[in-house]
Design a protein around this motif. Structure first.
Motif, PDB file in Angstrom:
ATOM      1  N   ARG A  95       0.839  -1.209   0.000  1.00 24.37           N
ATOM      2  CA  ARG A  95       0.000   0.000   0.000  1.00 24.37           C
ATOM      3  C   ARG A  95       0.871   1.256   0.000  1.00 24.37           C
ATOM      4  O   ARG A  95       0.584   2.231  -0.700  1.00 24.37           O
ATOM      5  N   LEU A  96       1.953   1.246   0.779  1.00 25.64           N
ATOM      6  CA  LEU A  96       2.837   2.405   0.839  1.00 25.64           C
ATOM      7  C   LEU A  96       3.542   2.631  -0.497  1.00 25.64           C
ATOM      8  O   LEU A  96       3.656   3.771  -0.961  1.00 25.64           O
ATOM      9  N   VAL A  97       4.012   1.566  -1.124  1.00 23.27           N
ATOM     10  CA  VAL A  97       4.701   1.700  -2.415  1.00 23.27           C
ATOM     11  C   VAL A  97       3.738   2.223  -3.474  1.00 23.27           C
ATOM     12  O   VAL A  97       4.080   3.100  -4.278  1.00 23.27           O
ATOM     13  N   GLU A  98       2.496   1.722  -3.475  1.00 24.14           N
ATOM     14  CA  GLU A  98       1.509   2.198  -4.450  1.00 24.14           C
ATOM     15  C   GLU A  98       1.170   3.665  -4.215  1.00 24.14           C
ATOM     16  O   GLU A  98       0.938   4.429  -5.157  1.00 24.14           O
ATOM     17  N   GLY A  99       1.149   4.083  -2.942  1.00 24.10           N
ATOM     18  CA  GLY A  99       0.880   5.489  -2.630  1.00 24.10           C
ATOM     19  C   GLY A  99       1.931   6.418  -3.207  1.00 24.10           C
ATOM     20  O   GLY A  99       1.667   7.596  -3.455  1.00 24.10           O
ATOM     21  N   ARG A 120      -3.119  15.063  -5.365  1.00 23.91           N
ATOM     22  CA  ARG A 120      -4.311  14.581  -4.658  1.00 23.91           C
ATOM     23  C   ARG A 120      -4.101  13.131  -4.199  1.00 23.91           C
ATOM     24  O   ARG A 120      -4.363  12.777  -3.053  1.00 23.91           O
ATOM     25  N   LYS A 121      -3.591  12.291  -5.098  1.00 23.41           N
ATOM     26  CA  LYS A 121      -3.349  10.881  -4.776  1.00 23.41           C
ATOM     27  C   LYS A 121      -2.303  10.755  -3.666  1.00 23.41           C
ATOM     28  O   LYS A 121      -2.448   9.961  -2.732  1.00 23.41           O
ATOM     29  N   ILE A 126      -0.740   9.892   2.045  1.00 24.53           N
ATOM     30  CA  ILE A 126      -0.096  10.404   3.260  1.00 24.53           C
ATOM     31  C   ILE A 126      -1.066  10.380   4.426  1.00 24.53           C
ATOM     32  O   ILE A 126      -0.692  10.092   5.571  1.00 24.53           O
ATOM     33  N   ALA A 127      -2.340  10.686   4.141  1.00 26.14           N
ATOM     34  CA  ALA A 127      -3.351  10.693   5.208  1.00 26.14           C
ATOM     35  C   ALA A 127      -3.514   9.310   5.816  1.00 26.14           C
ATOM     36  O   ALA A 127      -3.841   9.170   6.998  1.00 26.14           O
TER      37      ALA A 127
END
Length: 743
Positions: A95-99, A120-121, A126-127
């Motif tokens: 999930r972090l890598v995709e973010g 925006r993404k 980050i949120a």
């Protein structure tokens, strides 16, 4: 290039129990995936994620964050997939890598919109977990450090984006060290000539003042020893970008800057901070207005410190920052300095709970995410996010003592929206420190602000140019759009009711729902607003709801408009209209049928404006539908109406519906032939003022030796008021003639 064991050792220095297997696995996987890829410099591409990981080890980040740094470009730039990352490293790291992966194949017209959607993404990611931000900033920092090998055009674009978004984002998250380096690196590419000049001047000043700086450090150290305070004194130098920005914003020369050097006093406890402050202020005079206590009132990015300026040794101004060592750590590394990964339970892959949602920095981020949910277009979102990022703050209070942090230059309107969007939307006035003040008043530190509200209020569009916060600007823009949409919707409803009545049908809003696809509109209100704006013909709505309906009235081909009587005309939709000649228009204006649209003025609930010559209650009037601009009201005798004789679908029956309690004047235009003598204009203005009218605009149309012809746009209450004014102007010795202008 750093070896695998070297990276592991760097992490183990500050986290001996780090998950070595995770680090080794991420290192090998990223190196294999990037394979023979090369950077613009010719270096192996894998050197980039490795350096990003090294930057994060300097911040003492956990092994999961280091692993994400190693993997952060794999989905975007290699054959790796999210599914593969999940299987090998777990869904948390995936999930972090995709973010951190940019959106691909964006079907957007502008580069600005693409930039906004990627931001925006990123903010949404980050949120969810602040480690996305830490990796992204480290990624940007290394890219900026190695940008000399990029094409010049690309360097400028990346530097501007860094200065606009990533440097202030680092600052808002409290990471001052990262922010300052990003700003200086960007400054170097955005304005290289200014960067060289400022850097050279700073080097000269440092060399020239080296002895003075050392003397001040020694003097302060001895002072704290005298008071038994364990303190470390360090000098600090203003950065080139900070110097240049201050010179530009305050129009100062380099020689006028008094704060190029400052000193940090680091102590053990909060109590020591105030003891050190007392020792300093009892030894040297404080400069008035230069004291700020960010320990008792921290900044929104969790920054805490005491700032003061004194007239110190050798009668020089000396800026001081007094803070504890832990505060200094937070000031330099922001959210990265919070020990928020130690309390959460570690999962098998070394991941842990994300940043606590209780920090001030995260509170700001949540507010930004709330704006995302409002559905701003990409350009508005980018603008509002930038507004939120660039903030030097003031702190104000509600009457109940709640602290509200705002940017400098903020107004009571910004304050109202900071409290709650509903408070901003219903704001009609404000009391600052108990006194009623204009809504454009600039708020100052410590102001107590009470918002006066009214549920009848709608935020004026002009507020958008007054406010300085992104939240307020976005809310005003939405409220204005909704108010305009509501006006057009109300007009559309009246137009449809009249059209259906003429066709012998009854209009019902709920029956519009089944035919929305045929009208290509998403909801009923959209249909009504489109009709009100003139974008959708009422005949098309009638035909959509009653496909079998046929107009049984007598038809004829278009005829040339006549001066008298009525003539027939068919519109583009095939519906027959009867349009009056000039005398018949007057007859129709006298009818007070139920179908006529009520006109209450420009402040009513319909999108109404008046023709240039104006119209006042008591005039017989007709409305002309202006596509996208509502109804324009004309006096029935206006010659301008002949321009619409061949556009019957735009004619709207209207009638005055004026409340006696309304306090709104209406526009009228008059022509005055004044005697060309000193004082004539003053006498005319006096007559207008005495009669409680208002001059909106005045122009000299023609000047002769004896007379001057003026066109005056007035605001009056009604026709009787206007006629009384005209009569008194005729009686004036300064006026030879006066008449009303009707087009």
């Amino acid at each position: 290039m750093m070896r695998q064991y070297e990276l592991v050792e760097r992490v183990q220095r500050y986290k001996p129990d780090a998950n070595e297997a995770l680090l080794n696995k991420a290192y090998v996987y990223a190196m294999q995936k990037h394979g023979h890829q090369r950077r613009a410099s010719g270096d192996p591409y894998f050197s980039h994620p490795l350096e990003v990981a090294a930057i994060l080890t300097d911040m003492h980040m956990d092994e999961a964050t280091i692993a994400v740094a190693l993997l952060h470009d794999t989905i975007e730039d290699t054959t790796a997939t999210r599914q593969e990352i999940d299987e090998l490293f777990g869904p948390d790291l995936g999930r972090l890598v995709e973010g951190l992966t940019k959106l691909k194949k964006l079907d957007l017209v502008s580069k600005k919109a693409e930039q906004a959607e990627n931001l925006r993404k990123l903010l949404l990611a980050i949120a969810e977990d602040v480690r996305v931000l830490l990796v992204k900033l480290a990624d940007r920092l290394h890219n900026m450090r190695t940008m000399d090998h990029m094409p010049e055009s690309k360097r400028l674009r990346i530097a501007e984006e860094t200065m606009d978004i990533y440097a202030p984002l680092a600052g808002r998250m409290g990471m001052q060290g990262v922010r300052e380096e990003l700003e200086d690196l960007s400054f170097r590419y955005i304005n290289p000539e200014a960067y060289k000049t400022v850097t050279a001047r700073l080097a000269e000043v440092v060399e020239r003042n080296r002895g003075v700086i050392e003397d001040i450090e020694k003097t302060l150290t001895k002072l704290f020893e005298k008071y038994s305070i364990n303190a470390t004194v360090k000098s600090r130098q203003k950065k080139p970008w900070s110097v240049f920005r201050k010179m530009e914003t305050k129009a100062l020369s380099f020689e006028q800057l008094s704060d190029i050097f400052g000193f940090r006093v680091l102590v053990d406890t909060v109590e020591d901070c105030y003891r050190a402050l007392g020792a300093i202020h009892t030894s040297w005079s404080m400069v008035p207005g230069r004291f700020k206590d960010y320990i008792s009132t921290p900044k929104q990015n969790d920054y805490r410190s005491i700032h003061t300026t004194i007239v110190g040794p050798s009668n020089q101004r000396v800026e001081l920052q007094i803070r504890t060592r832990s505060m200094h750590n937070v000031a330099e590394y922001g959210v990265a300095a919070h020990a928020l990964y130690k309390d959460g339970s570690q999962s098998g892959n070394g991941s842990s709970h994300a940043l606590s949602k209780d920090t001030n920095a995260y509170a700001w981020l949540r507010r930004t995410i709330e704006q995302l949910a409002e559905g701003d277009n990409p350009e508005d979102f980018l603008e509002n996010t930038k507004l939120e990022l660039f903030q030097d703050q003031v702190f104000c209070f509600t009457p109940k003592g709640r602290l509200i942090a705002l940017p400098r230059g903020a107004t009571p309107i910004d304050f109202a929206y900071a409290v709650h969007t509903d408070v901003g939307d219903t704001c009609v006035g404000a009391k600052v420190n108990g006194r009623t003040m204009p809504l454009m008043t600039e708020l100052k530190n410590g102001d107590e602000v009470e918002i006066i509200r009214s549920n009848a209020q709608t935020p004026p569009a002009a507020w958008e140019s007054i406010v300085v916060t992104g939240k307020a600007r976005a809310a005003i823009r939405r409220a204005t759009k909704n108010a305009v949409r509501k006006q057009y919707s109300g007009l559309g409803l009246r137009i449809l009711e009249r059209a259906f009545e003429r066709a012998g049908k009854v209009f019902q809003k709920e029956k519009l729902k089944p035919v929305l696809p045929r009208l290509a509109r998403k909801d009923v209100e959209d249909v009504l607003a489109s009709v009100g704006r003139g974008e959708l013909a009422s005949a098309d709505v009638l035909k959509a709801m009653f496909p079998d309906y046929k107009d049984e009235r007598v038809t004829s081909a278009p005829q040339k408009p006549r001066e008298e009587g009525w003539f027939n005309l068919r519109n583009a939709a095939g519906m027959l209209f009867q349009i009056p000649g000039r005398s018949s228009r007057r007859q129709r204006s006298e009818r007070k049928g139920e179908g006529a649209v009520p006109i209450r003025g420009v402040r009513g609930d319909l999108p109404v404006k008046f023709a240039p010559e104006g119209a006042v209650p008591g005039d017989r009037i007709v409305g002309i539908l202006q596509p996208g601009a509502g109804i324009t009201i004309y006096p029935i005798q206006s010659p301008s109406l002949t321009a619409f004789d061949d556009q019957p679908e735009r004619w709207v029956d209207v009638r005055w519906d004026i409340d006696e309690g309304m306090k709104e004047r209406f526009p009228a235009r008059i022509s005055v032939s004044a005697i060309n003598a000193p004082g004539s204009l003053a006498e005319i203005a006096q007559v207008v003022a005495t009669n409680d009218a208002n001059i909106h605009m005045l122009s000299m149309v023609r000047t002769a030796p004896d007379f001057t012809e003026m066109l005056i746009d007035l605001e009056v209450w009604d026709l009787k008021h206007l006629n009384r004014l005209l009569s008194q102007l005729k009686d004036s010795s300064a006026v030879s003639g006066v008449r009303r202008v009707n087009g």
